[in-house]
Design a protein around this motif. Sequence first.
Motif, PDB file in Angstrom:
ATOM      1  N   ALA A 241      52.435 -42.569  75.235  1.00 50.37           N
ATOM      2  CA  ALA A 241      53.605 -42.185  76.037  1.00 50.37           C
ATOM      3  C   ALA A 241      53.597 -42.820  77.422  1.00 50.37           C
ATOM      4  CB  ALA A 241      53.681 -40.664  76.155  1.00 50.37           C
ATOM      5  N   THR A 242      52.470 -43.422  77.824  1.00 51.16           N
ATOM      6  CA  THR A 242      52.434 -44.075  79.137  1.00 51.16           C
ATOM      7  C   THR A 242      52.940 -45.514  79.054  1.00 51.16           C
ATOM      8  OG1 THR A 242      50.156 -44.817  78.843  1.00 51.16           O
ATOM      9  CG2 THR A 242      50.476 -42.673  79.892  1.00 51.16           C
ATOM     10  N   ALA A 243      53.230 -46.004  77.848  1.00 51.96           N
ATOM     11  CA  ALA A 243      53.676 -47.397  77.687  1.00 51.96           C
ATOM     12  C   ALA A 243      55.177 -47.519  77.955  1.00 51.96           C
ATOM     13  CB  ALA A 243      53.341 -47.877  76.271  1.00 51.96           C
ATOM     14  N   ARG A 259      61.839 -47.329  73.022  1.00 56.68           N
ATOM     15  CA  ARG A 259      61.621 -47.722  74.415  1.00 56.68           C
ATOM     16  C   ARG A 259      61.539 -46.497  75.293  1.00 56.68           C
ATOM     17  NH1 ARG A 259      62.181 -53.408  74.424  1.00 56.68           N
ATOM     18  NH2 ARG A 259      62.515 -53.714  72.220  1.00 56.68           N
ATOM     19  N   LEU A 260      60.640 -46.537  76.241  1.00 60.61           N
ATOM     20  CA  LEU A 260      60.448 -45.380  77.123  1.00 60.61           C
ATOM     21  C   LEU A 260      60.746 -45.799  78.550  1.00 60.61           C
ATOM     22  CD1 LEU A 260      57.001 -44.177  75.717  1.00 60.61           C
ATOM     23  CD2 LEU A 260      59.270 -43.366  75.091  1.00 60.61           C
ATOM     24  N   GLY A 262      59.537 -43.855  81.419  1.00 62.37           N
ATOM     25  CA  GLY A 262      58.809 -42.651  81.773  1.00 62.37           C
ATOM     26  C   GLY A 262      58.975 -42.143  83.185  1.00 62.37           C
ATOM     27  N   GLY A 264      61.412 -40.845  85.052  1.00 55.84           N
ATOM     28  CA  GLY A 264      62.263 -39.728  85.472  1.00 55.84           C
ATOM     29  C   GLY A 264      61.668 -38.350  85.265  1.00 55.84           C
ATOM     30  N   THR A 265      62.475 -37.344  85.571  1.00 54.09           N
ATOM     31  CA  THR A 265      62.023 -35.976  85.339  1.00 54.09           C
ATOM     32  C   THR A 265      63.125 -35.138  84.692  1.00 54.09           C
ATOM     33  OG1 THR A 265      62.691 -35.420  87.584  1.00 54.09           O
ATOM     34  CG2 THR A 265      60.368 -35.896  87.243  1.00 54.09           C
ATOM     35  N   THR A 266      64.193 -35.801  84.205  1.00 53.09           N
ATOM     36  CA  THR A 266      65.310 -35.016  83.662  1.00 53.09           C
ATOM     37  C   THR A 266      64.894 -34.204  82.452  1.00 53.09           C
ATOM     38  OG1 THR A 266      65.944 -36.990  82.465  1.00 53.09           O
ATOM     39  CG2 THR A 266      67.162 -36.534  84.478  1.00 53.09           C
ATOM     40  N   ARG A 267      64.072 -34.787  81.599  1.00 54.83           N
ATOM     41  CA  ARG A 267      63.649 -34.060  80.406  1.00 54.83           C
ATOM     42  C   ARG A 267      62.688 -32.940  80.783  1.00 54.83           C
ATOM     43  NH1 ARG A 267      64.779 -37.106  75.803  1.00 54.83           N
ATOM     44  NH2 ARG A 267      65.838 -39.004  76.402  1.00 54.83           N
ATOM     45  N   LEU A 268      61.823 -33.230  81.739  1.00 47.25           N
ATOM     46  CA  LEU A 268      60.908 -32.175  82.191  1.00 47.25           C
ATOM     47  C   LEU A 268      61.701 -30.998  82.722  1.00 47.25           C
ATOM     48  CD1 LEU A 268      58.007 -34.017  84.013  1.00 47.25           C
ATOM     49  CD2 LEU A 268      58.020 -32.953  81.767  1.00 47.25           C
ATOM     50  N   SER A 270      64.493 -29.933  81.803  1.00 43.88           N
ATOM     51  CA  SER A 270      65.080 -29.118  80.750  1.00 43.88           C
ATOM     52  C   SER A 270      64.030 -28.214  80.090  1.00 43.88           C
ATOM     53  CB  SER A 270      65.750 -30.013  79.701  1.00 43.88           C
ATOM     54  OG  SER A 270      64.765 -30.631  78.903  1.00 43.88           O
ATOM     55  N   LEU A 271      62.768 -28.477  80.368  1.00 45.69           N
ATOM     56  CA  LEU A 271      61.719 -27.613  79.818  1.00 45.69           C
ATOM     57  C   LEU A 271      61.587 -26.320  80.613  1.00 45.69           C
ATOM     58  CD1 LEU A 271      58.975 -30.272  79.074  1.00 45.69           C
ATOM     59  CD2 LEU A 271      60.231 -28.923  77.405  1.00 45.69           C
TER      60      LEU A 271
ATOM     61  N   ARG B  90      62.618 -28.055  74.063  1.00 47.23           N
ATOM     62  CA  ARG B  90      62.175 -26.662  73.999  1.00 47.23           C
ATOM     63  C   ARG B  90      62.278 -26.062  72.601  1.00 47.23           C
ATOM     64  NH1 ARG B  90      61.972 -23.279  78.300  1.00 47.23           N
ATOM     65  NH2 ARG B  90      62.854 -21.635  77.035  1.00 47.23           N
ATOM     66  N   ILE B 123      58.688 -38.011  72.351  1.00 48.68           N
ATOM     67  CA  ILE B 123      57.837 -39.008  73.009  1.00 48.68           C
ATOM     68  C   ILE B 123      58.423 -39.369  74.370  1.00 48.68           C
ATOM     69  CG2 ILE B 123      58.825 -41.099  71.966  1.00 48.68           C
ATOM     70  CD1 ILE B 123      55.181 -41.015  72.024  1.00 48.68           C
ATOM     71  N   ARG B 124      59.743 -39.312  74.486  1.00 52.39           N
ATOM     72  CA  ARG B 124      60.360 -39.590  75.792  1.00 52.39           C
ATOM     73  C   ARG B 124      60.050 -38.464  76.768  1.00 52.39           C
ATOM     74  NH1 ARG B 124      65.230 -42.185  72.861  1.00 52.39           N
ATOM     75  NH2 ARG B 124      64.659 -44.391  73.077  1.00 52.39           N
ATOM     76  N   SER B 125      60.069 -37.239  76.294  1.00 55.59           N
ATOM     77  CA  SER B 125      59.682 -36.132  77.166  1.00 55.59           C
ATOM     78  C   SER B 125      58.215 -36.255  77.554  1.00 55.59           C
ATOM     79  CB  SER B 125      59.908 -34.790  76.453  1.00 55.59           C
ATOM     80  OG  SER B 125      61.269 -34.613  76.155  1.00 55.59           O
ATOM     81  N   ALA B 127      56.523 -38.946  77.732  1.00 57.66           N
ATOM     82  CA  ALA B 127      56.385 -40.054  78.685  1.00 57.66           C
ATOM     83  C   ALA B 127      56.614 -39.548  80.109  1.00 57.66           C
ATOM     84  CB  ALA B 127      57.368 -41.174  78.349  1.00 57.66           C
ATOM     85  N   GLU B 128      57.636 -38.728  80.280  1.00 59.90           N
ATOM     86  CA  GLU B 128      57.883 -38.163  81.609  1.00 59.90           C
ATOM     87  C   GLU B 128      56.709 -37.296  82.059  1.00 59.90           C
ATOM     88  OE1 GLU B 128      61.528 -36.058  82.039  1.00 59.90           O
ATOM     89  OE2 GLU B 128      62.760 -37.876  81.942  1.00 59.90           O
ATOM     90  N   GLN B 130      53.594 -37.407  81.091  1.00 57.76           N
ATOM     91  CA  GLN B 130      52.389 -38.191  81.333  1.00 57.76           C
ATOM     92  C   GLN B 130      52.483 -38.981  82.638  1.00 57.76           C
ATOM     93  OE1 GLN B 130      49.804 -36.968  79.748  1.00 57.76           O
ATOM     94  NE2 GLN B 130      49.112 -38.914  78.936  1.00 57.76           N
ATOM     95  N   HIS B 131      53.644 -39.582  82.897  1.00 58.38           N
ATOM     96  CA  HIS B 131      53.782 -40.324  84.149  1.00 58.38           C
ATOM     97  C   HIS B 131      53.664 -39.393  85.342  1.00 58.38           C
ATOM     98  CE1 HIS B 131      54.537 -44.455  82.913  1.00 58.38           C
ATOM     99  NE2 HIS B 131      55.108 -43.943  81.848  1.00 58.38           N
TER     100      HIS B 131
END
Lengths: 276, 180
Positions: A241-243, A259-260, A262, A264-268, A270-271, B90, B123-125, B127-128, B130-131
């Motif tokens: 996931a860091t790639a 393709r990633l 990584g 941003g924080t938009t998905r985070l 939403s958690l 979620r 995996i996109r979540s 990625a966020e 992990q970064h």
Amino acid sequence: MSRDSRRIRGRSQRRGTDDSPLAGPSSRQPGEASGPVLRAVGLSRAYGQDESLVRAVDGVDLDVPAGQALAVTGPSGCGKSTLLQLLGGLDRPTDGEVWLGGRRMDHLGERALARLRRRAIGFVFQSFHLMDELTAAENVELPALLAGASPRTARNRAAGLLDRVGLADRARHLPSELSGGQRQRVAIARALVNEPLVVLADEPTGNLDSAATHDILRLFDELRAAGQTLVMVTHDERVAATADRVVSLRDGTLADDTRLDGGGTTRLGSLLNWEG
Amino acid sequence: MQDVALALLAKEPSHGYDLRRRLVAALGPLGETLNAGQVYVTLTRLEKAGLVVQEREDAPVRGPRRKVYALTAAGQERVAAWMAEGAGARADVTEFHLKLVAAAESGLADPLALVDARRRELIRSLAEAQHAALAHDTNSEAGLLLEGIALRLQADLRWLEACERTWSARAPRGKGGGKG
């Protein structure tokens, strides 16, 4: 001389004027119109024959552009390590082509292939593969010397790279005096010493605990920011996931290509379960 | 529950008893807490919302008569929308599992395509996460939270591997009997 081999020579000439390993391969920007650094076309590797034929890698097409960090994932036995060996010229395909820096490498003779590997590819392995009887600095210097650098140049580059990976104060230590994470950082410095077109890493964090894994991933992030092309094979989703891009291998074929971005924080966001 | 019931009806018109049986089969021990009343209440609500309609009444040789429900056009639209929508990071395991079961039963979507889409989402979540984790000290409060989030996403991704194995062994297009 082909256009392609001139390209590689062009790099070594540039290297001659710039001794500093810290400069990094900054001249290679993502999106540079020079085609992929690494390319596989119909790449296949089979073992055995007839009934017992195993297609470890089965018709893989893959382009890795300059500056991309690519992760290859998949369950064990999916062929991902074999793919890396083929891409790095450590194994020969039964079918298909591998191109590095615009130059076809799968049908080079052994000597030419070894020479290309040494100059243009940096390898990082799960179990580090350092020479036990050499110091950290000597391990890093060795591939530079083998590629024809002067002892002084090799020493300077090794010192710069060990500093870059945070081990300037461990340069004279033997591998046995270093932790796993430190050994892998030495191995990464070694992989970079000839300013390779691409770094190939096979389960680079497979033998490391989570703190050392973080260190290695941070280091890869820095390399990527400096424009280094990187291909790593991993079964660890967190590493992948860091790639910039993740491809999944299933039964030797590419099953997915994602393709990633990584940053941003938009998905985070939403958690989070804000209910105010 | 409403979406799952609708999706199961997409395969063929069915009565509440049969729906419950199929849900319990898909849910295993988790389904044992599902009582018949919940299924009937759901069907009644769906009927009021105009998403299902009572098609006929079956009169078995033994036992009570059974109302057979079918999807309306609006119901079909809603099922299609539910299949297409991303589950979100979620979403829980059970909902996604039922979506796969319903997709396979109804033929409305390819379970493997749903697995692929979900993997990309996760995996996109990850990625966020992990970064962000790499940018924070592992021992900080933020780093600790990010570690938890990353571990959970990783667990979800590993479960998807199992989903893919199982559904590709069943699907007609699947490459069952892999060499892995």
